[in-house]
Write an enzyme that holds these catalytic residues in place. Structure first.
Site, short mmCIF file in Angstrom:
data_model
loop_
_atom_site.label_atom_id
_atom_site.label_comp_id
_atom_site.label_asym_id
_atom_site.label_seq_id
_atom_site.Cartn_x
_atom_site.Cartn_y
_atom_site.Cartn_z
N GLY A 71 0.86 -1.19 0.00
CA GLY A 71 0.00 0.00 0.00
C GLY A 71 0.89 1.23 0.00
O GLY A 71 1.83 1.30 0.81
N LYS A 72 0.63 2.16 -0.90
CA LYS A 72 1.56 3.29 -1.03
C LYS A 72 1.71 4.05 0.29
O LYS A 72 2.82 4.44 0.68
CB LYS A 72 1.08 4.24 -2.14
CG LYS A 72 1.17 3.59 -3.51
CD LYS A 72 0.84 4.53 -4.63
CE LYS A 72 0.61 3.75 -5.92
NZ LYS A 72 1.74 2.90 -6.33
N GLU B 238 -4.59 6.66 -3.26
CA GLU B 238 -5.35 5.40 -3.19
C GLU B 238 -6.49 5.51 -2.18
O GLU B 238 -7.10 4.51 -1.81
CB GLU B 238 -4.42 4.25 -2.82
CG GLU B 238 -3.48 3.88 -3.97
CD GLU B 238 -2.54 2.73 -3.63
OE1 GLU B 238 -2.11 2.04 -4.57
OE2 GLU B 238 -2.21 2.55 -2.45
N ALA C 247 7.44 -0.23 -4.87
CA ALA C 247 7.64 0.64 -3.70
C ALA C 247 8.90 1.50 -3.78
O ALA C 247 9.21 2.21 -2.81
CB ALA C 247 7.61 -0.14 -2.39
N ALA C 248 9.62 1.45 -4.90
CA ALA C 248 10.80 2.33 -5.02
C ALA C 248 10.35 3.79 -4.97
O ALA C 248 10.98 4.63 -4.31
CB ALA C 248 11.54 2.05 -6.32
N GLY C 249 9.23 4.09 -5.65
CA GLY C 249 8.71 5.46 -5.62
C GLY C 249 8.26 5.86 -4.22
O GLY C 249 8.38 7.01 -3.81
O1 RIB Z 1 3.76 1.61 -4.73
C1 RIB Z 1 3.66 0.23 -4.54
C2 RIB Z 1 2.35 -0.11 -3.92
O2 RIB Z 1 1.30 0.23 -4.82
C3 RIB Z 1 2.13 -1.56 -3.60
O3 RIB Z 1 2.63 -1.93 -2.35
C4 RIB Z 1 0.64 -1.75 -3.79
O4 RIB Z 1 -0.03 -2.04 -2.61
C5 RIB Z 1 0.14 -0.46 -4.42
O5 RIB Z 1 -0.49 0.34 -3.50
#
Ligand code: RIB
Length: 323
Positions: free
Chosen positions: A42-43, A146, A262-264
């Site tokens: 999750g971002k 999100e 998740a790098a961003g």
């Molecule tokens: O940015 C990566 C994330 O985007 C993931 O962990 C996924 O859950 C989505 O939210």
């Protein structure tokens, strides 16, 4: 020593359902993948965990979010708490599922992600109001998209009222981005997101040559109202467009990519930590580039987020001419 002001992340928490695959399949195609795993993501939660791992001891990281009253929700709460994130403002929502993200990761480490928001869609302006006392004391508030856009707009308004520094990671890009969401101190899209925000869809429209120029894209976004834009460009680094319109390119790091998931988020969280520590934006972007690069070296969202030591080490190597 005065107590450090908290860092607050407002946004999503998802369980990532991740499948490694030799390549991302074409529409209508079935292919065989490799291993399947559930990984906390999750971002919003990724950014909170990254900030907690990167911040100096004594800086609290708080999250404002919603999870469902299910097993995934409990696992996410346990996981982010274990990483040191404060969850007083994470609400367990009855009768609704925790957000999930279906993620495919190919052999080059590139991913494609579809999110079912679940409880994230219930994060309301009232949830943000309940955290207002804490938000007012924050050094920085970080958001992504999100969760409902009205909740993000409300958060920005509250931060403006209290003079709190704001960072918005505009991902995923909504079909129509409300103008109020540009009213942040730093907007951090990647190049594709920036193009979508400007209404340039490379798959559908012909992209005018000039619009592909990241400096031009960043400048066009800045004119929508953010005080600065940091365009994330992966291993090519980042382009920073300051409030005075000044443009700087900040070099990236060459690393072996395992998984870009998740790098961003690591990048955005690092920017927040750097701001909380008083770094100027160009230096903060260098720090964020290093955090984003390290996040690409491991598989999965939260387990792959870097700690402070690793980021400082990579920055030190660059300073000594090693990168
Ligand atoms: O940015 C990566 C994330 O985007 C993931 O962990 C996924 O859950 C989505 O939210």
């Amino acid at each position: 020593m005065p107590e450090a002001r908290p860092i607050v992340i407002i946004g999503s928490a998802n369980m990532d359902l991740v499948l490694r695959t030799p390549r991302i399949p074409a529409p209508g195609e079935t292919i065989l993948g490799e291993n399947f795993v559930n990984i906390p993501g999750g971002k919003g939660a990724n950014q909170a965990v990254a900030a907690a791992k990167l911040a100096r001891p004594g800086t609290q990281v708080h999250m404002v979010a919603r999870v469902g009253d299910d097993d995934f929700g409990q696992r996410l709460l346990t996981s982010i708490t274990a990483y040191g994130v404060h969850t007083r403002h994470v609400t367990v929502t009855e009768g609704i599922a925790t957000g999930v993200a279906m993620i495919l990761v190919d052999r080059k480490g590139e991913n494609s992600i579809v999110v079912a928001p679940g409880a994230n869609a219930k994060l309301s302006p009232a949830d943000v109001d309940a955290a207002e006392g804490m938000i007012a004391t924050a050094s920085v508030v970080v958001m992504q998209l999100e969760v409902p856009l009205e909740t993000v707009a409300h958060t920005i308004a509250i931060c403006q009222q209290h003079g709190v520094f704001t960072i918005l990671d505009p991902a995923p890009v909504p079909p129509k981005m409300p103008r109020a969401l540009y009213g942040v101190d730093v907007l951090t899209p990647n190049q594709r997101e920036a193009e979508r925000l400007l209404g340039i869809n490379p798959q559908v429209n012909v992209v005018p040559k000039r619009a592909e120029d990241p400096k031009l894209i960043g400048s066009r976004l800045l004119s929508r109202g953010s005080r600065s834009v940091v365009l994330k460009r992966g291993n090519r680094g980042a382009v920073l467009i300051g409030r005075d319109g000044e443009i700087r390119t900040v070099k990236g790091f060459n690393i072996k990519v395992v998984d870009t998931t998740a790098a961003g988020d690591a990048f955005t969280a690092a920017l927040a930590v750097a701001h909380a520590e008083g770094m100027e934006l160009p230096e903060a972007v260098r720090f964020a580039n290093a955090a984003g690069a390290i996040a690409c070296q491991s598989f999965g969202a939260q387990p792959g987020l870097p700690g402070r030591e690793a980021v400082d080490q990579l920055m030190g190597e660059r300073a000594r001419g090693g990168q």
